[in-house]
Design a protein around this motif. Structure first.
Motif, PDB file in Angstrom:
ATOM      1  N   ILE A  45      -1.411  -5.220  -7.605  1.00  0.00           N
ATOM      2  CA  ILE A  45      -1.140  -3.760  -7.792  1.00  0.00           C
ATOM      3  C   ILE A  45      -1.516  -3.391  -9.245  1.00  0.00           C
ATOM      4  O   ILE A  45      -1.871  -3.838 -10.318  1.00  0.00           O
ATOM      5  CB  ILE A  45       0.678  -4.177  -8.661  1.00  0.00           C
ATOM      6  N   PRO A  46      -1.367  -1.747  -8.995  1.00  0.00           N
ATOM      7  CA  PRO A  46      -1.921  -1.421 -10.499  1.00  0.00           C
ATOM      8  C   PRO A  46      -1.572  -0.975 -11.991  1.00  0.00           C
ATOM      9  O   PRO A  46       0.042  -0.610 -11.636  1.00  0.00           O
ATOM     10  CB  PRO A  46      -2.812   0.696  -9.846  1.00  0.00           C
ATOM     11  N   THR A  47      -2.570  -0.583 -12.828  1.00  0.00           N
ATOM     12  CA  THR A  47      -1.713  -1.071 -14.410  1.00  0.00           C
ATOM     13  C   THR A  47      -2.090   0.721 -14.996  1.00  0.00           C
ATOM     14  O   THR A  47      -3.232   1.750 -14.382  1.00  0.00           O
ATOM     15  CB  THR A  47      -2.108  -1.813 -14.842  1.00  0.00           C
ATOM     16  N   LEU A  48      -0.831   0.572 -16.157  1.00  0.00           N
ATOM     17  CA  LEU A  48      -1.461   2.065 -16.349  1.00  0.00           C
ATOM     18  C   LEU A  48      -1.258   1.367 -17.535  1.00  0.00           C
ATOM     19  O   LEU A  48      -0.763  -0.023 -18.044  1.00  0.00           O
ATOM     20  CB  LEU A  48       0.298   2.560 -16.607  1.00  0.00           C
ATOM     21  N   GLU A  70       6.615  -5.053 -16.443  1.00  0.00           N
ATOM     22  CA  GLU A  70       7.754  -3.500 -15.920  1.00  0.00           C
ATOM     23  C   GLU A  70       7.120  -2.646 -15.313  1.00  0.00           C
ATOM     24  O   GLU A  70       5.647  -2.390 -14.993  1.00  0.00           O
ATOM     25  CB  GLU A  70       7.844  -2.559 -16.987  1.00  0.00           C
ATOM     26  N   LEU A  71       7.660  -2.565 -13.511  1.00  0.00           N
ATOM     27  CA  LEU A  71       7.500  -2.007 -12.832  1.00  0.00           C
ATOM     28  C   LEU A  71       8.369  -0.884 -12.518  1.00  0.00           C
ATOM     29  O   LEU A  71       9.374  -0.459 -12.370  1.00  0.00           O
ATOM     30  CB  LEU A  71       7.413  -2.597 -11.271  1.00  0.00           C
ATOM     31  N   GLY A 106       3.757   5.271  -6.223  1.00  0.00           N
ATOM     32  CA  GLY A 106       4.145   5.914  -6.438  1.00  0.00           C
ATOM     33  C   GLY A 106       4.026   4.695  -8.242  1.00  0.00           C
ATOM     34  O   GLY A 106       3.555   4.524  -9.417  1.00  0.00           O
ATOM     35  N   LEU A 107       3.844   2.953  -7.159  1.00  0.00           N
ATOM     36  CA  LEU A 107       4.908   1.894  -8.031  1.00  0.00           C
ATOM     37  C   LEU A 107       2.897   1.517  -9.098  1.00  0.00           C
ATOM     38  O   LEU A 107       1.689   0.880  -8.285  1.00  0.00           O
ATOM     39  CB  LEU A 107       4.251   1.385  -6.800  1.00  0.00           C
ATOM     40  N   ARG A 108       4.333   1.554 -10.073  1.00  0.00           N
ATOM     41  CA  ARG A 108       2.331   1.403 -11.366  1.00  0.00           C
ATOM     42  C   ARG A 108       3.070  -0.299 -12.142  1.00  0.00           C
ATOM     43  O   ARG A 108       4.125   0.147 -11.853  1.00  0.00           O
ATOM     44  CB  ARG A 108       2.749   1.664 -12.142  1.00  0.00           C
ATOM     45  N   ASP A 168       0.875  -0.884   0.123  1.00  0.00           N
ATOM     46  CA  ASP A 168      -0.077  -0.122  -0.014  1.00  0.00           C
ATOM     47  C   ASP A 168       0.677   1.169   0.116  1.00  0.00           C
ATOM     48  O   ASP A 168       0.960   2.478  -1.036  1.00  0.00           O
ATOM     49  CB  ASP A 168      -1.237  -0.502   0.921  1.00  0.00           C
ATOM     50  N   GLU A 169       1.920   1.210   0.710  1.00  0.00           N
ATOM     51  CA  GLU A 169       2.611   2.020   0.773  1.00  0.00           C
ATOM     52  C   GLU A 169       3.360   2.679  -0.694  1.00  0.00           C
ATOM     53  O   GLU A 169       3.429   3.441  -1.052  1.00  0.00           O
ATOM     54  CB  GLU A 169       3.858   2.024   1.503  1.00  0.00           C
TER      55      GLU A 169
END
Length: 225
Positions: free
Chosen positions: A153-156, A132-133, A114-116, A108-109
């Motif tokens: 993990i959220p994605t872009l 790619e992270l 900004g981890l995407r 969560d932190e």
């Protein structure tokens, strides 16, 4: 009369076979079953063509794990996004060195920092994709919560999806603008440029008219001196 079986020999044989089996697993399995791994899920709304099970999961190019499962989820009650593609990955936390349990940050932190996750092209020739992270501060973290059994993990959107979206927006704009409007806009720009050129030319003429008499007067003064 048959010879009695020695229990010690049987035990040694069993232990030897067990040792050989363990050795085979280590040699042929790469001792992967001994490595601590953690499973995460990522949901993609666009195409994942080129992504396969076994594809690498990298952080700024450093391998951290691999894709273990890809499927399709259907949610008819969601009118905005009926289909999503869950991608499960296994990451080896021990590959992130120099960290201890005391200072290790939670997922969560990291997401807040900004981890995407993004789809990344591995080869132009094969078209294979990887994941790619990276930290993308300023981007929105969209979590679906569709699989509460795994951390998400959220994605872009990938670069390809961004390009397609840009092309689509340009096409929509062009459809809303008629050829007559475009012609009128071009004509107005040309007229504005022509008017500016005339103004500059007039200003030069006015300055020239004032400079010539002044130059003559200066020359006359020089002659008198």
């Amino acid at each position: 009369m048959s010879q009695k079986t020695n229990p010690k020999l049987v035990g040694v044989f069993v232990l030897g076979a067990f040792a050989v089996a363990i050795g085979g697993l280590i040699v042929f399995g790469g001792a992967g079953f001994l490595i601590k791994k953690q499973t995460y899920v990522m949901f993609f709304s666009g195409s994942v063509k080129g992504l396969q099970v076994g594809a690498p999961v990298n952080f700024r190019g450093v391998p951290l794990g691999q894709v273990t499962d890809i499927s399709v989820s259907y949610f008819p009650e969601d009118a905005n996004s009926e289909f999503v593609i869950p991608v499960y990955v296994q990451i080896e936390p021990e590959r992130i060195r120099g960290r201890t349990d005391e200072n290790r940050r939670s997922l969560d932190e990291l997401i807040e920092f900004g981890l995407r996750a993004e789809l990344a092209l591995q080869s132009f020739v094969t078209g294979q994709l990887g994941i790619e992270l990276d930290f993308k501060s300023g981007t929105k973290a969209t979590l679906t919560g569709l699989d509460p059994t795994h951390e998400e993990i959220p994605t872009l959107p990938s670069d390809t999806e961004k390009l397609k979206a840009s092309i689509t927006r340009v096409a929509d704009i062009l459809q809303d603008v008629s050829l007559e409007q475009i012609t009128q806009d071009i004509q107005a720009a040309v007229n504005s440029a022509s008017t500016s050129i005339v103004r500059v030319s007039t200003a030069i003429d006015e300055v020239s008219d004032k400079i010539v008499p002044l130059a003559a007067e200066i020359q006359s003064t020089v002659d008198d001196v």
